[in-house]
Design an enzyme around this catalytic site. Structure first.
Site: not given
Ligand code: NAD
Length: 248
Positions: A152, A156
């Site tokens: 990851y 990133k």
């Molecule tokens: P989540 O798992 O709640 O939602 C992710 C969404 O992406 C889901 O709806 C899933 O169906 C969709 N998805 C997954 N793989 C996919 C693909 N191959 N094609 C299309 N859609 C796809 O995750 P989140 O927490 O909302 O994270 C969103 C982004 O933010 C990610 O890139 C994650 O790395 C980043 N992020 C999240 C956090 C956090 O604290 N939640 C922190 C840092 C970064």
């Protein structure tokens, strides 16, 4: 005055979590939004429409180049143009490096990094023609390295290098490209920590947030809306944290 009136945006991974928060905010600011996800995004479209906005769902796996190309073509055909591309879809498959199966490496790189490459490339091809665009890529505070997240963190960090390069290559084409690094935001990706060792994993993450609580998807949505707006027209190639002061 809404800041994104008549703009057209794509948000990937917008069926829930951060992507949903971003899509809702862009729509609230007047953008027409393609709510793109591998899973159903109909509930998000409904929520936007009920609030008086315009949105349409699109089914995409961002790890497949032809599907990303079809998504961008769909946005342009449906709404006449593309102004804002938010590459948010991402997954994690955490585990210590010395035990990490290569499949977990490949899967995370293909979605989080290669998927962002496809989305950035396809949007920029079109944006260069019209000399305008906003690319906002979602990385993570983990890009600097985080225990249990070699795949990851590498993906990133790759998003940072990719976006900064895109920013420089397209700075004279009216296109800005920036990275947002969310800290600890309450979504399905993180809420599962509440179940690990009866919540101690969650509590330990919160203890690393100077503000003392997890962020909400809307917090990231507010930053995306700003970067997508004319208020941010002289901001490009930046990496901006949105994490209540958290350092991974
Ligand atoms: P989540 O798992 O709640 O939602 C992710 C969404 O992406 C889901 O709806 C899933 O169906 C969709 N998805 C997954 N793989 C996919 C693909 N191959 N094609 C299309 N859609 C796809 O995750 P989140 O927490 O909302 O994270 C969103 C982004 O933010 C990610 O890139 C994650 O790395 C980043 N992020 C999240 C956090 C956090 O604290 N939640 C922190 C840092 C970064």
């Amino acid at each position: 005055m809404r800041r994104l009136e008549d703009k057209v945006a794509i948000v990937t991974g917008a069926g829930r979590g951060l992507g949903k928060g971003i899509a809702l905010k862009l729509a609230e600011e007047g953008a027409k939004v393609v709510v793109a996800d591998m899973a159903s995004a109909d509930n998000v479209v409904r929520e936007i429409e009920e609030a008086g906005g315009t949105a349409v769902a699109f089914s995409v796996n961002v790890a497949k180049q032809h599907e990303v190309q079809a998504m961008v073509a769909f946005a342009i055909e449906k709404f006449g143009t593309l102004d804002i591309m938010v590459n948010n879809a991402g997954i994690n498959r955490d585990g210590m490096l010395h035990k990490m199966p290569v499949e977990n490496w490949d899967t995370v790189i293909s979605v989080d990094l290669t998927g962002t490459f496809y989305g950035t490339q396809e949007a920029i091809k079109y944006m260069r023609e019209k000399n305008y665009g906003r690319v906002i890529n979602i990385s993570s505070g983990s890009w600097l390295g985080n225990i249990g997240q070699a795949n990851y963190a590498a993906a990133k960090a790759g998003v940072v290098g990719l976006t900064k390069t895109a920013a420089r290559e397209n700075a004279r084409k009216g296109i800005t490209c920036n990275v947002i690094c969310p800290g600890f935001i309450e979504t399905d990706m993180t809420v599962k920590l509440k179940e690990i060792k009866e919540g101690t994993a969650w509590d330990s993450m919160i203890s690393r947030v100077p503000m003392g609580y997890a962020g909400k998807p809307a917090d990231v949505g507010n930053l995306v809306a700003f970067l997508a707006s004319d208020d941010a027209s002289y901001i490009t190639s930046e990496v901006i944290n949105c994490g209540g002061g958290m350092i991974v």
